[in-house]
Design a protein around this motif. Structure first.
Motif, short mmCIF file in Angstrom:
data_model
loop_
_atom_site.label_atom_id
_atom_site.label_comp_id
_atom_site.label_asym_id
_atom_site.label_seq_id
_atom_site.Cartn_x
_atom_site.Cartn_y
_atom_site.Cartn_z
N ALA A 1 -6.37 3.58 3.10
CA ALA A 1 -6.21 4.93 3.63
C ALA A 1 -6.44 5.00 5.13
O ALA A 1 -5.98 5.94 5.79
CB ALA A 1 -7.18 5.87 2.91
N ARG A 2 -7.13 4.02 5.68
CA ARG A 2 -7.44 4.00 7.12
C ARG A 2 -6.42 3.20 7.91
O ARG A 2 -6.55 3.08 9.13
CB ARG A 2 -8.83 3.41 7.33
N CYS A 3 -5.41 2.63 7.22
CA CYS A 3 -4.39 1.82 7.91
C CYS A 3 -3.11 2.63 8.07
O CYS A 3 -2.90 3.66 7.42
CB CYS A 3 -4.09 0.55 7.11
N GLU A 4 -2.24 2.16 8.92
CA GLU A 4 -0.92 2.79 9.07
C GLU A 4 -0.17 2.69 7.74
O GLU A 4 -0.18 1.65 7.07
CB GLU A 4 -0.13 2.10 10.17
N ALA A 5 0.50 3.78 7.37
CA ALA A 5 1.17 3.84 6.08
C ALA A 5 2.25 2.79 5.95
O ALA A 5 2.52 2.28 4.85
CB ALA A 5 1.76 5.24 5.87
N SER A 6 2.87 2.44 7.06
CA SER A 6 3.97 1.47 6.99
C SER A 6 3.49 0.04 6.83
O SER A 6 4.30 -0.87 6.66
CB SER A 6 4.81 1.57 8.26
N LEU A 7 2.17 -0.17 6.87
CA LEU A 7 1.66 -1.54 6.83
C LEU A 7 1.51 -2.06 5.40
O LEU A 7 1.65 -3.26 5.15
CB LEU A 7 0.30 -1.59 7.54
N LEU A 8 1.26 -1.15 4.42
CA LEU A 8 0.90 -1.56 3.07
C LEU A 8 1.84 -0.96 2.03
O LEU A 8 2.43 0.12 2.22
CB LEU A 8 -0.54 -1.13 2.75
N ARG A 9 1.94 -1.66 0.90
CA ARG A 9 2.66 -1.11 -0.26
C ARG A 9 1.68 -1.03 -1.43
O ARG A 9 0.81 -1.90 -1.59
CB ARG A 9 3.86 -1.96 -0.62
N PRO A 10 1.81 -0.02 -2.27
CA PRO A 10 0.93 0.10 -3.42
C PRO A 10 1.32 -0.90 -4.51
O PRO A 10 2.51 -1.18 -4.72
CB PRO A 10 1.13 1.54 -3.87
N LEU A 11 0.32 -1.41 -5.22
CA LEU A 11 0.55 -2.36 -6.30
C LEU A 11 0.19 -1.78 -7.66
O LEU A 11 0.13 -2.52 -8.65
CB LEU A 11 -0.27 -3.63 -6.07
N GLY A 12 -0.08 -0.49 -7.73
CA GLY A 12 -0.47 0.12 -8.99
C GLY A 12 -1.96 0.21 -9.11
O GLY A 12 -2.72 -0.15 -8.21
#
Length: 714
Positions: free
Chosen positions: A619-630
């Motif tokens: 939640a503290r990182c840029e949204a474009s940096l991570l993808r959700p894995l479930g």
């Protein structure tokens, strides 16, 4: 023991400073004081007093008639005939001085006048008629005696340690015992010839005592020759000027009364001189040749105390003083006369043996405090100001009360103690810096280490609560790798591996907390604040993933088939600080974020990912940096949590958009989202994390989580 050792180290500068102060005090009390240092200190005090003090007006003039080089060149080589001396005294007497003091020893009879030559020739030849001629011939001694008898004149005598016998002493009236306990004494003295002594009004000592360094700083008020009390030349000149028939000495308090003049008497009867300026000496001096030739008829001699002596080297009257190595003794005597007229008698305090150690103790204690508590620069500045105040107080005491206080010894003590204390503190600081560097140089970025060394108070090693981002790494299949590889090969590979991983952590601002087995624990935002630490930790993990994959394909890792590096990251509060036994402390962190990062690293097995990021860090990182894995239920948590990983480098933007759209659909219609995910999986069959997400979908159906209402995300 470790706590005791730490406490002693904290007190080391104070202990060292107090030890130096104690040693200095012991030396000062057990051994004689350094007279040279004290004299130099008094010189500075008195010179400072003279510089600050306005010249005082005097009701009694003092004039020096100087037999200088010009007088020698004009009137003839030295020694002059007594007739010449007589003419000079007559010329001075014609100026109507109140008294004359001759700073020349006239111990031998005249042997150059016609009468003296006749007497000598008659004695050599044995012819009485020739000796009788002397009665009608010019006689230098007789003329000088007549000149001396016309005005109050004090002739000089010198102390002689090898001569027994006495000269006529001073007329002294004493109230009580004489207050002298260290009087300058000699076995005897050499005075003027009998005829001159009979014509003179008094005699005074020309002898001047040298200090430890040979400089003249004192003039005797009284001396003792053969047990007889005799005045100094300056005191005798003052007595004649006052018209006093005797000296009156009072014992309590010690005081000398000469006519209408009163002055304190030091215990050694030596007058400490206040340095006179060259301009003052020049203003009161007349050349002997000018007086001899009647060219000083401007009334300067009228009513003055005249001291006759010489600055020409031929007279042998040049003495070393604190201000000039070649000061004429007649000028020294004139300084003493002027000082007696003004009533100034600088002397040490009667309680100096008590005051001096107390001053050393007080200034020394201040030096200990400053050296231990402040930086060298700040401590030096304050100590310099304190020493300056000490000197100003000493100069004020000399000027206002004629009391001499030695500020040099306390100053030396303060500088010595401060040097020892500050040096010990500096040494301790350097050891602390080395200790900090040793502990942190393998864990932190160089810039962070420099900040900690320069500002150690920024780090709270004793423990603090702060938010950190924790990162755990682990090597996949390390147990099998360990069985395949030889010990030397395995250790060499791990050395290179951890050096590379640690270097990446440090370059991203993280701290290497510990290395255990094949795993590494790193902290971000500890021990110092680090901006945007969750994202920096994720970026660090991405760099480690790329580096470790390249490392696996190179020797020596490829030979032992080193596994992938798996990483877990989470952010949260933790308690950080030194933990462990006193003999072995370790700066580390404890908290849910640390535990969660370790469990997320293990969750990579189930998720099929390499980097697993917890929900708080994500939640503290840029949204474009991570993808959700479930969602996944992690040990220690009752409710499932959503986990993330950085996007693979080779994912095109269109695929990312489709993935996020399908993943968001899981909340609304998991059954419709599943085929979309399967389609995306077909496009990227090597995406293991994607495959594991799809594989977990049937379990959701079996649990009845899909219904008309929104299903929970998987």
């Amino acid at each position: 023991m470790g706590r005791i050792r730490g406490a002693l180290q904290q007190r080391l500068p104070v202990v060292a400073g107090l030890a130096a102060l104690t040693a200095f005090l012991a030396a000062a009390l057990l051994f004689p004081s350094n007279d040279v240092l004290r004299d130099r200190a008094f010189d500075i005090e008195l010179a400072g007093d003279q510089w600050l003090r306005k010249p005082a007006s005097s009701d009694q003039k003092v004039v020096v008639v100087d037999i200088d080089r010009r007088s020698i060149d004009t009137l003839g080589d030295w020694p002059w005939p007594r007739d010449t001396m007589a003419q000079l005294v007559e010329a001075i007497a014609a100026g109507r001085p109140v008294a004359i003091a001759i700073d020349i020893l006239l111990a031998e009879p005249d042997d150059r006048s016609p009468a003296a030559l006749a007497r000598r020739l008659g004695s050599v030849t044995g012819r009485a008629e020739i000796s009788a001629l002397a009665e009608g011939l010019p006689d230098g001694d007789q003329r000088l005696a007549r000149a001396i008898s016309t005005v109050p004149v004090a002739l000089g005598l010198v102390l002689d340690p090898d001569r027994n016998g006495t000269l006529p002493g001073a007329a002294v009236v004493s109230r009580g015992p004489l207050p002298f306990d260290d009087l300058w004494q000699a076995m005897g003295a050499i005075g003027p010839t009998d005829s001159l002594a009979a014509a003179a009004s008094g005699q005074g000592a020309l002898s001047l005592p040298g200090s430890a360094d040979g400089a003249i700083r004192q003039v005797p008020i009284f001396v003792a020759a053969g047990g007889v009390l005799m005045p100094g030349l300056a005191a005798e000149a003052l007595r004649l000027a006052e018209g006093a028939s005797s000296y009156r000495i009072e014992a309590d308090p010690p005081r000398l009364v000469v006519g209408n003049r009163q002055l304190a008497l030091p215990h050694d009867a030596l007058l400490r001189l206040v340095p006179a300026t060259p301009s003052r000496r020049a203003a009161r001096t007349l050349s002997a040749v000018d007086v001899f030739q009647g060219q000083a008829g401007d009334g300067r001699l009228a009513g003055a105390i005249v001291l006759l002596g010489g600055s020409a080297p031929q007279l042998g009257g040049l003495r070393k003083t604190s201000a000039d190595p070649l000061t004429p003794s007649v000028q020294i005597q004139a300084d003493a006369v002027e000082q007696m007229i003004s009533g100034r008698v600088p002397r040490t305090l009667a309680i100096e043996p008590v005051v001096q150690p107390l001053a050393v103790l007080m200034v020394g204690m201040l030096a200990v405090v400053l050296g231990a508590a402040l930086s060298p620069a700040a401590g030096s500045a304050i100590l310099t100001a304190a020493i300056a105040l000490l000197w100003m107080a000493a100069i004020a005491a000399a000027g206002l009360a004629d009391r001499l206080v030695d500020p040099l010894t306390p100053s030396i003590a303060a500088l010595l103690v401060f040097t020892v204390t500050a040096g010990s503190a500096y040494s301790l600081t350097r050891r602390r810096e080395a200790f900090v560097r040793h502990r942190l140089e393998q864990r932190l970025a160089p810039a962070v280490v420099r900040r900690i060394v320069e500002h150690p108070d920024l780090v709270k090693l004793t423990g603090e609560r702060r938010e950190v981002t924790s990162m755990f790494t682990d090597i996949e299949g390390f147990t099998a790798t360990m069985h395949r590889a030889g010990p030397e090969e395995l250790v060499a590979t791990l050395d290179q591996y951890f050096e590379g991983v640690a270097g990446i952590v440090i370059s991203h601002g993280g701290m290497v907390d510990k290395i255990v087995g094949d795993g590494l624990h790193a902290l971000f935002n500890a021990p110092l604040d680090l901006d945007n630490h969750p994202q920096r930790a994720v970026e660090c993990a991405i760099a480690i993933r790329a580096w470790s994959e390249d490392f696996r394909r190179r020797a020596p890792a490829v030979a032992i088939q080193l596994g992938r590096t798996r990483i877990g990251i989470e952010t949260g509060p933790a308690v950080v600080g030194d933990v462990g036994a006193q003999s072995k402390l370790d700066y580390t962190a404890h908290g849910d974020a640390v535990n969660m990062a370790a469990r997320l690293e293990a969750s990579n097995k189930e998720l099929g990912s390499t980097i697993c990021v917890g929900p708080v860090a994500a939640a503290r990182c840029e949204a474009s940096l991570l993808r959700p894995l479930g969602q996944l239920t992690v040990r220690g948590r009752e409710e499932p949590i959503t986990l993330f990983e950085p996007w693979p480098d080779d994912v095109p933007p269109s695929w990312r958009e489709a993935y996020l759209k399908a993943y968001a659909m899981l909340d609304r219609d998991a059954a419709q989202a599943a085929p979309l995910l399967q389609k995306l999986m077909a496009e990227r069959p090597a995406d293991i994390a994607m495959r594991r997400l799809i594989e977990r979908l049937p379990s959701i159906f079996k649990a009845g989580l899909l219904s008309e209402s929104p299903a929970p995300r998987t």
